[in-house]
Every structure is written in C-alpha cells, then in structure tokens.
Design a protein around this motif. Structure first.
Motif, short mmCIF file in Angstrom:
data_model
loop_
_atom_site.label_atom_id
_atom_site.label_comp_id
_atom_site.label_asym_id
_atom_site.label_seq_id
_atom_site.Cartn_x
_atom_site.Cartn_y
_atom_site.Cartn_z
N SER A 115 13.86 47.10 22.13
CA SER A 115 13.62 48.54 22.52
C SER A 115 12.73 49.38 21.29
N ILE A 116 12.75 48.69 20.33
CA ILE A 116 11.80 49.37 19.42
C ILE A 116 10.66 49.55 19.60
N ARG A 117 10.23 50.88 19.67
CA ARG A 117 8.69 51.07 20.19
C ARG A 117 7.52 50.46 19.20
N SER A 159 11.98 66.39 17.36
CA SER A 159 12.37 65.64 16.04
C SER A 159 11.52 66.28 14.68
N VAL A 160 12.30 66.87 13.93
CA VAL A 160 11.84 67.44 12.79
C VAL A 160 11.90 66.79 11.44
N GLY A 161 10.88 66.49 10.80
CA GLY A 161 11.02 66.25 9.16
C GLY A 161 10.54 67.04 8.20
N ILE A 162 11.48 67.13 7.06
CA ILE A 162 11.05 68.39 6.19
C ILE A 162 10.87 67.58 4.64
N ALA A 187 9.90 61.39 6.94
CA ALA A 187 11.35 62.22 7.65
C ALA A 187 11.32 62.61 9.14
N MET A 188 10.27 62.79 9.57
CA MET A 188 10.12 63.09 11.30
C MET A 188 10.28 61.80 11.76
N TYR A 189 9.91 60.88 11.42
CA TYR A 189 10.25 59.37 11.96
C TYR A 189 11.39 59.00 11.87
N ALA A 190 11.99 59.35 10.77
CA ALA A 190 13.29 58.83 10.51
C ALA A 190 14.42 59.83 11.40
N ALA A 191 14.07 60.99 11.64
CA ALA A 191 14.70 61.81 12.66
C ALA A 191 14.63 61.23 13.93
N LYS A 192 13.47 60.75 14.41
CA LYS A 192 13.31 60.16 15.64
C LYS A 192 13.77 58.98 16.10
N THR A 193 13.66 58.08 14.73
CA THR A 193 14.32 56.67 15.10
C THR A 193 15.88 56.48 15.13
N THR A 194 16.14 57.78 14.56
CA THR A 194 17.74 57.65 14.72
C THR A 194 18.42 58.76 15.37
N GLY A 195 17.66 58.87 16.60
CA GLY A 195 18.46 59.29 17.72
C GLY A 195 17.82 60.67 18.17
N ASP A 219 7.37 66.51 16.04
CA ASP A 219 6.88 65.75 17.36
C ASP A 219 7.73 65.78 18.27
N LEU A 220 7.07 66.12 19.56
CA LEU A 220 7.97 66.43 20.83
C LEU A 220 8.55 64.95 21.45
N ASP A 221 9.97 64.86 21.57
CA ASP A 221 10.24 63.61 21.96
C ASP A 221 10.23 63.13 23.54
N LYS A 222 9.54 61.94 23.60
CA LYS A 222 9.25 61.39 25.02
C LYS A 222 8.17 62.16 25.61
#
Length: 818
Positions: free
Chosen positions: A73-75, A776-779, A799-807, A691-694
């Motif tokens: 499932s990993i993109r 998803s937002v990274g700071i 940080a944004m990719y971490a937020a995206k990959t964790t939910g 980054d907008l989800d989906k």
C-alpha cells in the motif's frame, strides 16, 4: 520454540517405543500398562503442542499478510536488498510497475541492474559508505527508460543478516515541473526585457520628438529674429545719412556679432588698386583684444591663400583654424596669432566689383556656422556694400556734380529723378532692375511701371500720386510697392521717396530696392511657422502653453482629447486643475524654480471626469530679459497603459498564475525577511508546508479544470484563515507554503495549524458540488529547526510527509528523528 518442544516429545515417544520392544518379553502386564499410559501421555502432549504450533503458524501468516498489505500500500517504490550479495529479496507493486517487470522477474536479480547503476565494488552504500537520504538517483526500466527518482536507503537486520530497504518515488513530474518553471521564468524574463526595451524605445522617441519640436521652435524664433534684424538693418541704411555710414556699419557689426554669438565682427576694404586691404570697421565682445589697428595694409603676399579665395568671390568658412589645408600656413600662423579658432568671411561686392569683405571670428571656442548665419552675413554684406557705395556717392556729390553722377551711376539701388510727375533721369541699376532702356523710361510716370492694382487692392496711380504730394509738402515716404519690369514680370521693392532741391528746382528722388529675395525669405519663414503650427496641432502628445501664473494660453487637439475639456472651457482654467493634489503642485514649482525646466518627469494628472492618469511631463519656460518666467510650454504623454503593463509583468514575475498567490521567488524573499526580523527581535518564525490529501484522485475523477478551481478556493480559504501579516504561497501542484512571522512560542504554531485543519473541515463548493478535502501539514520553526530558508522548507516538507504517511488530515512539527 513450539517446534522444538514437539520434536523433543516425538523423540521421547520413540525412545519409549524402543525400550518397550526390547523389554517386552521380560515385562509383566502391569509394567506394560504403565509404559503404555506414559506413551499415551506423551502423545497427548504432542497433540497439544501441535495445536499450539498450528495456532502460532496462523498468527505468523496473518502478520505476514498484514505486513504484505502495508508493503504493497505504500505509494513509494520499495526494494528489500540483501546487503552482502546485492540481491533483491522482495519488491512491492509500485516498484515493479516503475521498473516494468513482475515481482517474480525482479526478485533474485542484482539491485544495481535497476536502481542507481554502478560498477562492481562501487555500491554507494556498502562499498563507498555513502548515506542516501532524499537523494536524486535514477531507475532503469526494463525497456531502457531512465526514470529520475528521489531515493532513501535504510539498514535493517533479518535473522541476523543485514538488509537494505530502498524506498523511492518517481521524480519525473517534479523534474518536468522544474523545467516548465524554468521555461516560464525564461519566457517571463524575455517578456520583461522586451517590454523594457519597448518602453525605452518609446521614451527615446518621445525625447527625440521633444528635441525636434524644441529645435523647430528655436529655429522659428531665430528665423523671426533674423528677419526682423534684416528688415531693421535694411531700413536703417536706406535712411542713413552718408556722414553716419561708418557709425551705422559699426552698429551693424555689433548687432550681427551679438546675434551670431561671436567674439569679433569686422569689415575690410580693398585699396583703389585692389593690392591691399585695411580693417576699417570692427566690433569686439567684452574681453576680446581688438585687431583693427594691427590689420592695415595687408597684402596678397601676407595671406596668399586667403586673397586667392576672396578674389574668386568665395565664402571662406573655417570651422577649425588648426585644420587649414596645405598652402595656408601663413594664414594659420596669422589667425593663431590673433587667437582665432574659427572664422567665416563673405566678399563685399558693389556693381560686380570686390570692394572688401565682411567676417566673423570665434576666439573662445570652435564654431561651425549654420546656413542661416551665412545667409545673414551675405545679406549684411550687400547692405554694407550699398552703404559704402552710398557713402562714396554722397562724398562724390559734395565734391561736385561729376562725383554725384558717379554715385548715381554706380549705386546698387535703382535711383530715379522725378519732375512734374514723370521720370527725367535714372541710373544704370534702374535699367538693370526694370530690364528696360532710358528711352522707354524717361518721360513716363512712376505708376506706368506698376500693375493697375497693388496687392492690397488699391490703385497704383492713386497711391503714387498721394505719396508724391506728401513728399512735395516735406514728408519723406518709405513704403513697399509692386512694380512691373519691361518684360512684364512683377517684383516687390522698397521705395525711399524724398524731395531734393537742385538749382532752385524741386525734384523727387526715388531710391528703389528689389526685395524679392527678402520676400522669398519671409515666405519661407511663414511656411516654417505653418509647419510648426501643424506640428503643434497634429501632435499625438498633449501640448499646452500657459502664463507664469498657470492660466492656459493655448492647447492642441490632443490636449483637449486627453483631458476631456472643450477649448472654451480650458482657456478659462488654470493648469492646477490637472494636478491630483496640492503637494504635486508645490513639488513641480520647486523643480521649475531650481532647474528652469522639467524633463521626462512622471506625474499623476486627472481628467475632467476625475480619472487619474500616469503621465510623462516635459515643461520648458520662457523668460524675459530680466530672467523672470513669463510663460510655460509643456508636453504631456499618457503612459497609464505602459504603467499597467509594467505592474502586470511585475505581478506575474512574483505570483502564481493560477491562484494569484506569491510564488517560490516571492515566498523566499519574504521568508528571508521574516528570518532577519526574528533574528533582530530575538523571536521565532515558522514555515508550514501543506499538501492536499488524495488530490490526484480528485483530478482523475473530476478533471484538471475542477482541480484548478479547488486549488484557487483553497488559496482563498487559507488567506481568510490566517493573519494579514502571514504569507500564503503556492509551490506548484497541490502544495502550499505558509510563513508565520514573529512567533512568540513554539506551541503557537499548533494553534495556527489547528485553525488550518479546522478550515479544511468545512466542505468546499466547487462547480455546485460539495467536496470534502483534508490536508497534511508539516511545521518547521526558526531557529531550532533551521537557520536559513532552504533548511526550514526542507524540514517542513519532511514533517508534512510524516503527517501524511501516519494518517493524513493532521499536522506534525519537525523532529530530527524523522
């Protein structure tokens, strides 16, 4: 562990069976029963252990299935590589699709065949000891395609053996986007350069037109002054008594010297035999040494080249004495002795005889005299020749009738004696001027040689008789009159009609000078003025003339069209009405007072309807003899469209074309400024990457046009949600960046990020469709997460990719463990 227990139980059971077989004959039934019970107990334990083993195996399979699901499932593309053998142990579907082979075809192959091609022993990780973290690499497709990727490699141990997990994402779109951005920036730079060149060309044309108009105005004024000068000189010499001739020539030299802006003007006269010349008249500008007394008795031997040229009745024009030709060495030495840098000399001719020359010297600078000055000098030369001829004639009359007759015969003007209303004598010049003979002239009336009517409609006979009666009564007459030559051609002439008493007889003397050349000059001057008026009236620029107090004197059609007034309205108004405010008026006055003009000055002006325009203003002043301003002359060009184009180009250079938000260039400028301010004020600044989800699914389902509308709406909602001091920028695709300047506490960023997520919780209405979108937002916070713009953006991205990959639909602050 369960498996080992099962094996031990089986082994123990086998041992019991072996023992029982060996001792079966010697054991009693009781002993056999006991052994059998022990075997049954062991078998029961075996069954229990086997059941537990099966349960454990099911659990392991479930775990493997879950891991495989996550793995697939990993993109990103994932390769599991045996670090020692460089052999691919496992691969997910994304990686297999990017390579273009099936999982079965990839597993077991060398990793360098597909990712980061390298020679044997040249692996960046195991051989070269490099760290690969978000590094740009390439992926080789089965068909030879080279796919740019962003790759990260981590080390893990499986059953005590080192393995590498290589994750990568396709960087093709990003590369293409970078190329498109570069192409767009290059095109934009070319457009800016072209627009700048066009504006510069317009400004050059404007300056050239202004210079041309100014030159035309100066030429017109100079021509008017020149014409008046010639008229005054001509009229004065007609009436000048012979004894005042020398003074009159001195006055003429002063007038033309000042008019031509020279240092010395002079007249030389040849001796009777023409072998030498004397400087008989001279005018010098203040501070210029006179040469009159030094230049007497000059012969052809002294100045051979000069004498040869003047004897040929040539105009001698020397812009630079130092550049005199070979053969003029004596002239160069003499002129340099007198301090002359430039000079111009015209011959003075009377009755086709060279009697001298008239010249101008420039001592303090080099000059190249225009044709107008040369023409003036020639006309003045004729006036001087006539004056000298009249002087000689007057002197001859004093010495007797014979000498008077010589003057009469040699005058350069036509002279007639009238008695009883008819001609009784005329000089040779009159025969030449009227193209007739004495026999056809004598005994005829003056008006016999005129057309029936003058240009003003008066009868020639009536005017001639009236003038004659006035002269007889003692009033000399000076007037212009049209005459007819013997061949029927007409010409205009100046007539000086006076009374002379000879031998107790009352005679009338008419001195007639052909002014055809002067009339032609006047006509040319009128045409020049007409061209100027045409230029004024037909110019595309607004032109006006105003008094020293600003009241309009005249404006052209373009001025009326530009400002929206009628001529009657504008001539009742003051120029102040065109200014936007009083401050602009005062600023204009200061510049005019200081410099005396305003050139290519940008000024906002307003029309009659109140519309504000950006204009280029050029204003010159006209001053009186005392240096006081008496009038303003201005040229106005509307550059509102050009200014708007400049603003549009400037906005395009720093803003995203789709959303109108700041682009990467403007964002970096503002982020650097926010960092400097935070550093100076000992505060923090934050960068958020969204980054907008989906979003890709939205584009795939509803189309890119729908996606673009969503991006614009997202930008608008972010601006409403955040403070005015914050900056929202679009990086491309569905990524947005936010600058939060002057953050007091790190926790403040959580509040702001929460507001953003809350804003996204409300549905978006796009093309009448309600759409739920999350982000998803990274700071990253300055200075703890980075001290420069590039580092802060990079860490916010992590940080944004971490937020995206964790939910997804959450925010995360950067941590060095990410």
């Amino acid at each position: 562990m369960v498996r080992d227990s099962i094996l031990s139980v089986v082994k123990a059971t086998d041992n019991l069976e072996d023992k029982s077989k060996k001792k079966e004959s010697r054991k009693s039934k009781k002993e056999l029963a006991a052994e059998l019970a022990e075997i049954r107990q062991k078998l029961k334990e075996l069954r229990d252990l086997a059941g537990r083993y099966i349960d454990d195996m099911d659990s392991v399979k479930q775990d493997e299935a879950r891991l495989r699901t996550i793995f697939e499932s990993i993109r990103s593309g994932i390769l599991l590589v045996d670090a020692e053998r460089h052999v691919i142990v496992d691969v997910n579907t994304v990686a297999a699709k990017m390579i273009g082979l099936s999982r079965r075809e990839i597993v077991g192959t060398i990793c360098h065949k597909h990712v980061c091609p390298a020679e044997a022993g040249g692996c960046p990780i195991t051989d070269l000891g490099q760290t690969v973290d978000n590094s740009e690499r390439v992926l080789l497709g089965y068909d030879g395609r080279i796919i740019p990727i962003i790759k990260t490699v981590n080390t893990i141990f499986i059953n005590g053996r080192r393995h590498l997990i290589e994750s990568f994402v396709d960087n093709t779109e990003r590369k293409r986007a970078e190329e498109e951005i570069k192409k767009y920036r290059d095109n934009l730079e070319q457009l800016v350069e072209k627009r700048t060149a066009d504006l510069e060309k317009v400004m050059e044309q404007l300056h050239a037109e202004i210079a041309e108009r100014r030159q035309a105005e100066n030429s017109l004024k100079r021509n008017e002054t020149l014409l008046r000068l010639i008229l005054n000189l001509s009229t004065n010499f007609i009436c000048l008594p012979a004894e005042e001739t020398d003074n009159g020539i001195d006055d003429v030299l002063k007038v033309i010297g000042q008019f031509a802006d020279v240092d010395r003007s002079y007249v030389f006269q040849f001796s009777e035999n023409g072998t030498r010349v004397d400087n008989t008249h001279e005018w010098c500008a203040p501070g210029i040494l006179a040469q009159k007394e030094e230049l007497r008795g000059v012969t052809a031997n002294d100045l051979p080249w000069f004498f040869k040229s003047i004897k040929r009745l040539e105009t001698i024009h020397i812009p630079d004495v130092a550049q005199l030709p070979a053969g003029a060495e004596a002239e160069k030495e003499e002129f340099m002795r007198e301090g002359i840098q430039s000079l111009i000399v015209v011959p003075v001719v009377s009755n086709n005889l060279l009697i001298g020359f008239l010249g101008l010297d420039s001592v303090r600078s080099k000059k190249n005299w225009p044709e107008g000055i040369i023409s003036l000098l020639k006309i003045v030369g004729e006036i001087v020749a006539n004056a000298l001829a009249q002087k000689k004639a007057a002197e001859a009359m004093k010495r007797g009738s014979a000498k008077y007759q010589a003057l009469f015969e040699n005058a350069s003007d036509a002279i007639f004696l009238i008695k009883g209303g008819v001609f009784i004598d005329c000089n040779p010049k009159s025969l030449e001027m009227f193209r007739s003979t004495k026999q056809r002239i004598l005994g005829k009336t003056p008006y016999s040689f005129c057309p029936e009517f003058q240009p003003d409609g008066s009868r020639s006979q009536d005017v001639a008789l009236e003038k004659g009666r006035s002269v007889v009564s003692g009033t000399p007459q000076y007037f212009e009159f049209r005459h007819r030559r013997g061949d029927g051609t007409l010409f205009d002439a100046e007539v000086s009609l006076s009374r002379v008493d000879i031998a107790n007889e009352v005679l009338l003397q008419a001195i007639i000078r052909d002014v055809t050349a002067r009339k032609n000059w006047e006509h040319a001057l009128q045409e020049s003025e007409a061209r100027y008026r045409s230029l004024f009236g037909e110019s595309q620029d607004a032109i006006y003339i105003a008094t020293q107090y600003g009241a309009f004197i005249d404006v052209n059609r373009s001025f009326l069209d530009l400002f929206g007034y009628t001529r009657d309205e504008i001539l009742k108004l003051n120029a102040k009405i065109a200014y936007v405010n009083e401050k602009d008026i005062e600023n204009f006055k200061k510049i005019i007072k200081k410099d005396g003009y305003v050139k290519a000055f940008e000024q906002k002006l307003k029309k009659k309807n109140g519309t504000i325009m950006d204009c280029i203003l050029t204003v010159t002043t006209k001053k009186d003899a005392g240096g006081r301003i008496v009038a303003y002359q201005g040229i106005i060009r509307d550059i509102t469209a050009e200014k708007l184009a400049e603003q549009t180009i400037r906005h395009m250079a720093y803003h995203d074309a789709l959303t109108g938000l700041p682009n990467r260039t403007l964002f970096n400028d503002r982020l650097n400024m926010a960092i400097l301010n935070a550093q100076r004020n000992h505060k923090r600044a934050a960068v958020m990457m969204l980054d907008l989800d989906k979003f890709k699914q939205i584009n795939d389902v509803w189309g890119h046009k729908f996606g673009d509308l969503l991006l614009k709406t997202v930008g608008e909602r972010l601006i409403i949600t955040l403070r005015k001091s914050d900056t929202v920028a679009r990086m491309g695709g569905d990524e947005f960046l936010v600058i939060i300047p002057e953050v007091d506490h790190v926790d403040d960023t959580d509040i702001i990020a929460g507001k953003i997520l809350q804003a996204f919780s409300e549905t978006f209405v796009i093309s009448d469709r309600n759409l739920s979108v999350t982000t998803s937002v990274g700071i990253a916070v300055y200075p703890q997460d980075g001290k420069d713009a590039e580092t802060l953006i990079k860490h916010a991205d992590i940080a944004m990719y971490a937020a995206k990959t964790t939910g997804r639909n959450q925010y995360m602050r950067y941590s060095s463990q990410m």
